[in-house]
Design a protein around this motif. Structure first.
Motif, PDB file in Angstrom:
ATOM      1  N   MET A   1      26.952  41.212  47.438  1.00 40.04           N
ATOM      2  CA  MET A   1      26.976  42.115  46.303  1.00 40.04           C
ATOM      3  C   MET A   1      28.420  42.323  45.860  1.00 40.04           C
ATOM      4  O   MET A   1      29.295  42.509  46.696  1.00 40.04           O
ATOM      5  N   ASN A   2      28.631  42.349  44.561  1.00 42.27           N
ATOM      6  CA  ASN A   2      29.951  42.701  44.052  1.00 42.27           C
ATOM      7  C   ASN A   2      30.029  44.217  43.864  1.00 42.27           C
ATOM      8  O   ASN A   2      29.060  44.938  44.133  1.00 42.27           O
ATOM      9  N   LEU A   3      31.170  44.725  43.422  1.00 44.23           N
ATOM     10  CA  LEU A   3      31.342  46.168  43.281  1.00 44.23           C
ATOM     11  C   LEU A   3      30.291  46.783  42.363  1.00 44.23           C
ATOM     12  O   LEU A   3      29.706  47.816  42.687  1.00 44.23           O
ATOM     13  N   LYS A   4      30.070  46.164  41.224  1.00 39.76           N
ATOM     14  CA  LYS A   4      29.108  46.694  40.261  1.00 39.76           C
ATOM     15  C   LYS A   4      27.716  46.768  40.887  1.00 39.76           C
ATOM     16  O   LYS A   4      27.014  47.780  40.749  1.00 39.76           O
ATOM     17  N   GLU A   5      27.307  45.720  41.564  1.00 36.17           N
ATOM     18  CA  GLU A   5      25.978  45.698  42.186  1.00 36.17           C
ATOM     19  C   GLU A   5      25.848  46.766  43.269  1.00 36.17           C
ATOM     20  O   GLU A   5      24.798  47.387  43.405  1.00 36.17           O
ATOM     21  N   GLU A  37      32.327  46.978  33.412  1.00 40.50           N
ATOM     22  CA  GLU A  37      33.026  45.702  33.610  1.00 40.50           C
ATOM     23  C   GLU A  37      34.421  45.673  32.989  1.00 40.50           C
ATOM     24  O   GLU A  37      34.911  44.619  32.593  1.00 40.50           O
ATOM     25  N   THR A  38      35.078  46.832  32.929  1.00 33.46           N
ATOM     26  CA  THR A  38      36.467  46.861  32.475  1.00 33.46           C
ATOM     27  C   THR A  38      37.422  47.028  33.653  1.00 33.46           C
ATOM     28  O   THR A  38      38.638  46.998  33.461  1.00 33.46           O
ATOM     29  N   GLN A  39      36.874  47.208  34.844  1.00 35.34           N
ATOM     30  CA  GLN A  39      37.666  47.230  36.079  1.00 35.34           C
ATOM     31  C   GLN A  39      36.936  46.368  37.089  1.00 35.34           C
ATOM     32  O   GLN A  39      35.723  46.451  37.234  1.00 35.34           O
ATOM     33  N   GLN A  40      37.676  45.544  37.797  1.00 38.10           N
ATOM     34  CA  GLN A  40      37.058  44.577  38.693  1.00 38.10           C
ATOM     35  C   GLN A  40      37.368  44.790  40.164  1.00 38.10           C
ATOM     36  O   GLN A  40      36.770  44.150  41.016  1.00 38.10           O
ATOM     37  N   SER A  41      38.320  45.695  40.471  1.00 33.94           N
ATOM     38  CA  SER A  41      38.717  45.837  41.869  1.00 33.94           C
ATOM     39  C   SER A  41      39.091  47.283  42.184  1.00 33.94           C
ATOM     40  O   SER A  41      39.313  48.088  41.279  1.00 33.94           O
ATOM     41  N   VAL A  42      39.144  47.565  43.473  1.00 36.39           N
ATOM     42  CA  VAL A  42      39.600  48.858  43.979  1.00 36.39           C
ATOM     43  C   VAL A  42      40.486  48.593  45.190  1.00 36.39           C
ATOM     44  O   VAL A  42      40.517  47.479  45.717  1.00 36.39           O
ATOM     45  N   LYS A  46      39.087  51.806  49.819  1.00 34.43           N
ATOM     46  CA  LYS A  46      37.966  52.334  49.040  1.00 34.43           C
ATOM     47  C   LYS A  46      36.818  51.335  49.007  1.00 34.43           C
ATOM     48  O   LYS A  46      35.653  51.714  49.034  1.00 34.43           O
ATOM     49  N   GLY A  47      37.153  50.059  48.971  1.00 36.10           N
ATOM     50  CA  GLY A  47      36.125  49.027  49.037  1.00 36.10           C
ATOM     51  C   GLY A  47      35.393  49.062  50.371  1.00 36.10           C
ATOM     52  O   GLY A  47      34.175  48.906  50.420  1.00 36.10           O
ATOM     53  N   VAL A  48      36.140  49.285  51.443  1.00 34.02           N
ATOM     54  CA  VAL A  48      35.525  49.397  52.774  1.00 34.02           C
ATOM     55  C   VAL A  48      34.605  50.612  52.816  1.00 34.02           C
ATOM     56  O   VAL A  48      33.481  50.539  53.335  1.00 34.02           O
ATOM     57  N   ALA A  49      35.047  51.734  52.256  1.00 33.41           N
ATOM     58  CA  ALA A  49      34.214  52.940  52.232  1.00 33.41           C
ATOM     59  C   ALA A  49      32.925  52.695  51.441  1.00 33.41           C
ATOM     60  O   ALA A  49      31.849  53.142  51.841  1.00 33.41           O
ATOM     61  N   LEU A  50      33.028  51.961  50.346  1.00 36.63           N
ATOM     62  CA  LEU A  50      31.846  51.622  49.554  1.00 36.63           C
ATOM     63  C   LEU A  50      30.900  50.733  50.359  1.00 36.63           C
ATOM     64  O   LEU A  50      29.685  50.960  50.386  1.00 36.63           O
ATOM     65  N   ASP A  51      31.457  49.745  51.036  1.00 38.31           N
ATOM     66  CA  ASP A  51      30.644  48.861  51.882  1.00 38.31           C
ATOM     67  C   ASP A  51      29.906  49.655  52.958  1.00 38.31           C
ATOM     68  O   ASP A  51      28.722  49.427  53.210  1.00 38.31           O
ATOM     69  N   LEU A  52      30.601  50.575  53.611  1.00 37.98           N
ATOM     70  CA  LEU A  52      29.983  51.371  54.672  1.00 37.98           C
ATOM     71  C   LEU A  52      28.842  52.223  54.129  1.00 37.98           C
ATOM     72  O   LEU A  52      27.796  52.354  54.778  1.00 37.98           O
ATOM     73  N   LEU A  53      29.033  52.796  52.952  1.00 35.96           N
ATOM     74  CA  LEU A  53      27.996  53.624  52.349  1.00 35.96           C
ATOM     75  C   LEU A  53      26.764  52.787  52.003  1.00 35.96           C
ATOM     76  O   LEU A  53      25.632  53.178  52.303  1.00 35.96           O
TER      77      LEU A  53
END
Length: 64
Positions: A1-5, A37-42, A46-53
């Motif tokens: 999954m990407n960030l948006k998904e 889709e105007t931002q593609q990264s964090v 924060k990406g790790v926190a999103l993954d954990l959630l």
């Protein structure tokens, strides 16, 4: 999954953009920009926190 998904998945589980902000540290405005889709990264943390959630939901669904 990407960030948006991942964010869309959390929204399907009842999370608001504000709740995602509180749980992951990704600002609500960034959450909105990712969905638009105007931002593609964090930042990595924060990406790790999103993954954990997201994984918390996926893991609990597998054990049911």
């Amino acid at each position: 999954m990407n960030l948006k998904e991942k964010i869309q998945f959390l929204e399907s589980q009842g999370y608001t953009q504000q709740k995602i902000d509180e749980e992951t540290g990704i600002n609500q405005s960034s959450v909105s920009r990712i969905l638009n889709e105007t931002q593609q990264s964090v930042r990595y943390e924060k990406g790790v926190a999103l993954d954990l959630l997201v994984n918390k939901f996926l893991t609990s669904a597998e054990t049911i």
